[in-house]
Design a protein around this motif. Structure first.
Motif: not given
Length: 262
Positions: A94-98
């Motif tokens: 669920r971590v949003a990574v650019d």
């Protein structure tokens, strides 16, 4: 991407390293930053592999101890970020990574020459992966992204040119040349775009600069195709309509950058 227990976690690796929880910056030490970045780049990884990659100068036992300390501190400082499955470590899905968004844009550009090319230029032109980091695994990712960006910008330049947007084609070609000044496919699109806009002097300057650098760095002249393209400007009867907006030859974007990639 939200997490009911730990909030929304966002990780930036492009331009600079930053971690945020619900919009607020989370400060962690450099050792934990390196581990988090490595997991974002490599995906699920074995502890032994991570220890050797992040601390290659240490004996195995010391490298594993450094990893253990980093994992312990990260678990305390940023709960919800790390998933531990025995010997396997990974970031929570669920971590949003650019970096993942950039990779998705590059993949989209490679699969299709249609779409929002201005969005591609705006989002990717200044996208640099962890500038100032010099570890081998970081340099490899930097190189891979630059190659993919080069390919995407050249595709975008051809799309703009095909639509008759010569200003957009020139901007996309310039973005490609910022990455690789000797990428002749981009030079050809830029020259053709300048000629199509009636900018003869600009087209000649682009060609002369490329020819000079190519001879200086590699000791070879531009390809016949590029010389023929610029040679059309010497014909008194030539008009802007005579100038091919995109050379008909295949630019070979599926290959590694070459000097005469036609």
């Amino acid at each position: 991407m939200g997490n009911d227990d730990y909030g929304i976690l966002e990780l930036d690796l492009m331009r600079s390293w930053q971690l945020r929880r619900d919009g607020a910056v989370v400060h962690v030490a450099a050792r934990q930053q390196r581990l988090i970045a490595a997991l974002a780049v490599r995906g699920p990884s074995l502890r032994n592999y991570l220890a050797g990659m992040l601390w290659p100068e240490y004996p195995d036992a010391k490298a594993l101890e450094s990893l253990r300390v980093a994992v312990h501190l990260m678990t305390r400082q940023v709960p919800g970020l790390l998933v531990k499955d025995g010997a396997l470590l990974t970031l929570d899905s669920r971590v949003a990574v650019d970096l993942y968004r950039v990779r998705a844009l590059l993949k989209e550009a490679a699969l299709s020459s249609s779409g929002s090319t201005w969005t591609l230029l705006r989002d990717l032109r200044d996208a640099e992966f962890l500038p100032g980091w010099y570890e081998d695994w970081v340099i490899f990712e930097q190189s891979r992204l630059r190659h993919d960006q080069l390919r995407a910008f050249t595709l975008a330049a051809r799309e703009f040119s095909g639509r008759g947007d010569h200003g957009g084609a020139a901007e996309a070609a310039l973005a490609a040349l910022e990455i690789e000044p000797l990428y002749e496919s981009a030079v050809r699109v830029l020259v053709a775009s300048e000629l199509a806009q009636g900018n003869l002097a600009s087209a000649l300057l682009v060609y002369d600069k490329y020819q000079e650098q190519l001879l200086s760095d590699m000791g070879v002249p531009p390809s016949d195709g590029l010389r023929q393209l610029i040679g059309q400007t010497a014909k008194p009867q030539a008009t802007h309509a005579d100038v091919p907006l995109v050379p008909a030859l295949d630019i070979g974007l599926g290959q590694q950058p070459l000097l005469h990639n036609v």
